[in-house]
Design an enzyme around this catalytic site. Structure first.
Site, PDB file in Angstrom:
ATOM      1  CD  GLN A   1      -6.488  -0.458   0.347  1.00 22.45           C
ATOM      2  OE1 GLN A   1      -6.287  -0.315   1.552  1.00 22.45           O
ATOM      3  NE2 GLN A   1      -6.657   0.572  -0.470  1.00 22.45           N
TER       4      GLN A   1
ATOM      5  CG  HIS B   1       1.670  -2.104  -3.823  1.00 26.58           C
ATOM      6  ND1 HIS B   1       1.044  -2.263  -2.604  1.00 26.58           N
ATOM      7  CD2 HIS B   1       0.666  -2.075  -4.751  1.00 26.58           C
ATOM      8  CE1 HIS B   1      -0.270  -2.320  -2.779  1.00 26.58           C
ATOM      9  NE2 HIS B   1      -0.526  -2.204  -4.068  1.00 26.58           N
TER      10      HIS B   1
ATOM     11  CD  GLU C   1      -4.430  -5.056  -2.435  1.00 25.87           C
ATOM     12  OE1 GLU C   1      -3.287  -4.575  -2.295  1.00 25.87           O
ATOM     13  OE2 GLU C   1      -5.360  -4.439  -2.992  1.00 25.87           O
TER      14      GLU C   1
ATOM     15  CG  ASN D   1      -2.358   0.552   0.756  1.00 28.63           C
ATOM     16  OD1 ASN D   1      -2.457   1.653   0.247  1.00 28.63           O
ATOM     17  ND2 ASN D   1      -3.406  -0.210   0.988  1.00 28.63           N
TER      18      ASN D   1
ATOM     19  CG  HIS E   1      -2.026  -6.329  -5.492  1.00 28.09           C
ATOM     20  ND1 HIS E   1      -3.234  -6.241  -6.156  1.00 28.09           N
ATOM     21  CD2 HIS E   1      -1.720  -5.053  -5.117  1.00 28.09           C
ATOM     22  CE1 HIS E   1      -3.625  -4.980  -6.193  1.00 28.09           C
ATOM     23  NE2 HIS E   1      -2.733  -4.234  -5.567  1.00 28.09           N
TER      24      HIS E   1
END
Length: 344
Positions: free
Chosen positions: A281, A109, A309, A83, A178
């Site tokens: 997320q 990321h 995520e 993130n 991801h």
């Protein structure tokens, strides 16, 4: 009973060192998953519908070239910090660190070359595969030699992903996978007919660069209340949302808990997410725009996949009231996420 097979998948370009990339095929009666030693990428995940038909439910590419070019982290493990970090800056032990900015004014990321863009060293297990790498001190401007292990194991309908790490210097760390899912099968047009629920009483509002404002807001009475299942397309319309790209705040604790469930009524496929992480997320593929050709020449359009995520809260390194994101020497980072596939 899970079988594990390894095979060649391609070679890295010469300018990237030319190393061999392997593919590991984990198969049970009900799930088949292919994982690459490049980026620990879940390249394929096949699961049954209510009639026993297998479909691949994750977005990705047929060849290594797709993954070595620019793409939105399909199936990859991202880190050192998943993130966003605001302005790519943080201070630790009185020292300021400046990261590469790869997402507007922020670092996303792991930076320019995060964990998704490197080769990992694999070790085959009876029911899975363990990947290891040493992220050297100063890689992407992060402090400390960080040893990282990512282990995928498959048992029956359940894929477990375990993340472990140890550091030589105090460093922030938050790891996630991801994968982009569409339970109708990858390449399907959208996810509007999926029903989703997330076990979270609060979420993090964000500014226009997707950085949390610092407020921990209740979901009650908002479009972020997903505690009861909602049909995604209708829900986005009802609340005039362009999609989700938000952290949902999970009940704190280190035990395994069910945090999200997705159901696709036409196929009967369900996916449950269980985790030990403090946040999840939820992202609805808002930035997919049809420019990427995926597996089987599929075109990946906006809202044609979702990500769930499991991770620490975004920008936690700059928000002292968020869950701790720092790992010290002598400590171990250890989190697990379980994906459970079924039919209803």
């Amino acid at each position: 009973m899970t079988t594990v097979r390894r095979e060649a998948f391609g070679r890295m370009p010469p300018e990237e060192g030319g190393g061999e990339v392997e593919k590991f095929v984990l198969q049970s009666d009900s799930v088949r998953v292919e994982i690459l030693s490049f980026g620990c990428i879940i390249a394929t995940l096949e699961t049954k519908d209510r009639n026993g038909q297998f479909s691949d439910v994750v977005l990705g590419f047929d060849t290594l070239e797709g993954y070595t070019r620019k793409h939105p982290f399909f199936g990859a493990v991202v880190g050192r910090v998943a993130n966003r970090i605001a302005n790519g800056r943080f201070t630790l032990d009185g020292k300021e660190y400046q990261l590469f900015l790869n997402n507007g004014p922020n670092s996303l990321h792991g930076g320019a070359k995060g964990f998704d863009k490197v080769l990992w060293s694999p070790q085959v297990l009876p029911n899975g595969v363990c990947f290891f790498r040493l992220s050297p001190d100063g890689e992407e401007s992060y402090p400390g030699d960080l040893k990282v292990w990512v282990t995928y194991t498959l048992s029956g309908r359940e894929l477990a992903i375990n993340y472990q790490a140890q550091t030589s210097k105090t460093t922030p760390i938050s790891l996630t996978n991801h994968a982009y899912f569409n339970l109708a099968g990858q390449g399907s047009q959208d996810i509007y007919d999926h029903e989703i629920s997330i076990e979270a009483d609060s979420y993090l509002p964000v500014d226009d660069t997707k950085i949390p404002t610092g407020e921990v807001a209740t979901v009650q009475g908002t479009g972020f209340d997903l505690r009861q299942p909602v049909e995604l397309g209708k829900h986005l319309q009802k609340f005039h949302l362009d999609g989700f790209d938000h952290n949902f705040c999970l009940r704190q604790g280190h035990d395994r808990r069910l945090v999200a469930r997705v159901f696709h009524p036409p196929s009967g496929r369900t996916m449950e997410v269980h985790t030990t992480q403090p946040g999840i997320q939820f992202y609805t593929g808002n930035n997919l725009d049809g420019s990427l050709k995926g597996k089987g020449a599929a075109t990946y359009l906006k809202h044609s996949a979702f990500c769930l995520e499991t991770q620490n809260w975004p920008d936690a390194i700059n928000k002292p009231h968020f869950p701790k994101v720092v790992l010290h020497p002598g400590e171990e980072y250890n989190h697990t996420t379980w994906l459970v596939f079924n039919t209803a």
